[in-house]
Design a protein around this motif. Structure first.
Motif, PDB file in Angstrom:
ATOM      1  N   LYS A  56       0.835  -1.210   0.000  1.00 39.14           N
ATOM      2  CA  LYS A  56       0.000   0.000   0.000  1.00 39.14           C
ATOM      3  C   LYS A  56       0.871   1.263   0.000  1.00 39.14           C
ATOM      4  O   LYS A  56       0.583   2.214  -0.725  1.00 39.14           O
ATOM      5  N   ILE A  83      -6.533   2.882  -2.709  1.00 38.57           N
ATOM      6  CA  ILE A  83      -5.463   2.202  -1.954  1.00 38.57           C
ATOM      7  C   ILE A  83      -5.887   1.999  -0.498  1.00 38.57           C
ATOM      8  O   ILE A  83      -5.725   0.917   0.063  1.00 38.57           O
ATOM      9  N   PHE A 124      -1.504  -3.608  -7.061  1.00 32.56           N
ATOM     10  CA  PHE A 124      -2.106  -2.385  -7.586  1.00 32.56           C
ATOM     11  C   PHE A 124      -1.508  -2.152  -8.970  1.00 32.56           C
ATOM     12  O   PHE A 124      -0.302  -2.295  -9.141  1.00 32.56           O
TER      13      PHE A 124
END
Lengths: 236, 142
Positions: A49, A120, A129
């Protein structure tokens, strides 16, 4: 409390207690392994993240802004590419959808960051991602430029930067994993030593008992010869 | 003057290896492409720099950048020729080490190139375009 074997030999620890301790140790070891798995599994999410958040921010910071459409088209796809259209226009528009104000860098950048970071922040245990730009002229911005503006290489340069910045972070994670592995290994060694010691003491005690004829039917003598109940009987 | 020598080394390497394969459009040099004749546009893009080592009175800096080559081929001629050209261009810099450590040169420098990325850009005006991008870095003490 001092405990003696059948032969009257003094044992260092009550066998019952020793077995209990070994079992406890084994349980601790299992628990540690289980914790270790959880730590390893969950450690990746915050790192993933944080990496996505920083990379997205860098992409936006490096982007040229003329109308704001390009910067608003940096997409953060959760577990895959997000090919949807440009995020909504943060600027005031008239009844025909035409802008009634010139883009303001601060408002465009702020809006773009907020939209991407929402994805996120909300992601639960993300696999990956995918950062991409959905606007049709993104290849021009990246590779071609225009007659009066250069190619910006927004993604390639951001990738260069991020790779370099991630190196010490990855190295720190490796160190933490190594420290945990060492702890687990030491625990396993300790457990094995305790088991070996217990088995050795038990065998010695049984050996001593067999020598004195107090037990029969199994075991091995100090001289290596097998003995059974017949031999024991003969001794008697 | 390092940025000057960095560009000089990279451009010389490309110029020598590419030869007469196609005309080259260099950075900030006027070039008028001939319709239907393939050509390449060569650019060096500088990236970020960081301090990679600390010395007594000077530090070692790591300076990064990208070599970008756009390959233009005529429209409606298929993609084979364009792909062949990008293969050639990528092979020149892929994991290459470019240095000018001979004594006659003004500055000793080694440029370390990485893996090349090839991107199909597609139709742009009268051309069909591919891009080759190769990241590089060099170390310098300031």
């Amino acid at each position: 409390m001092t405990t003696y074997g059948n032969s009257g030999r003094k044992l260092t620890l009550d066998p019952t207690k020793k077995i209990k301790k070994i079992n406890e140790n084994h349980e601790n070891f299992e628990q540690m392994m289980s914790n270790f798995n959880i730590i390893i599994k969950d450690a990746g999410y915050p790192v993933l993240k944080a990496t996505a958040r920083h990379t997205h921010g860098r992409l936006i910071a490096r982007s040229p802004i003329v109308t704001g459409s390009y910067v608003l088209s940096h997409k953060v796809g959760l577990n895959g590419k997000d090919s949807s259209v440009t995020y909504g226009d943060p600027l005031p528009v008239d009844e025909h959808g035409e802008r009634i104000a010139q883009p303001n860098r601060r408002s465009v950048v702020g809006y773009a960051i907020a939209k991407g970071q929402q994805v996120i922040a909300k992601a639960h245990r993300p696999k990956k991602f995918v950062l991409s730009n959905s606007i049709h002229y993104a290849p021009n911005v990246e590779f071609m430029g225009w007659a009066n503006s250069p190619a910006y290489h927004v993604y390639a340069l951001t990738l260069l930067e991020m790779r370099e910045e991630m190196k010490p972070i990855v190295s720190e994670i490796h160190k933490k994993i190594f420290r945990l592995m060492t702890k687990v290994k030491n625990n396993a060694i300790k457990n094995k030593q305790m088991k070996d010691e217990y088995v050795r003491e038990e065998l010695m005690a049984m050996d001593a008992d067999a020598d004195t004829g107090m037990i029969s039917g199994y075991g091995e003598s100090k001289t290596g010869g097998a003995f059974d109940s017949d031999i024991v009987k003969k001794r008697q | 003057m390092s940025f000057k020598y960095e560009a000089q080394l990279i451009e010389e390497k490309f110029n020598t290896a590419w030869g007469n394969t196609t005309p080259i459009e260099w950075d900030n040099v006027d070039y008028n492409p001939t319709a239907g004749t393939s050509y390449v546009k060569f650019t060096i893009v500088n990236g970020n720099s960081t301090i990679a080592g600390i010395g007594g009175s000077s530090n070692m800096h790591r300076i990064r950048g990208l070599i970008s080559i756009n390959v233009f081929t005529a429209l409606n001629t298929g993609s084979r020729s364009g792909r062949e050209l990008v293969d050639q261009a990528a092979a020149i810099f892929r994991e290459a080490q470019i240095s000018n450590s001979d004594s006659s040169s003004a500055e000793d420098m080694t440029i370390f190139c990485g893996a090349g990325n090839i991107t199909r850009i597609g139709k742009v005006e009268d051309w069909f375009v591919y891009n080759v991008t190769v990241p590089f870095y060099r170390n310098e003490i300031f």
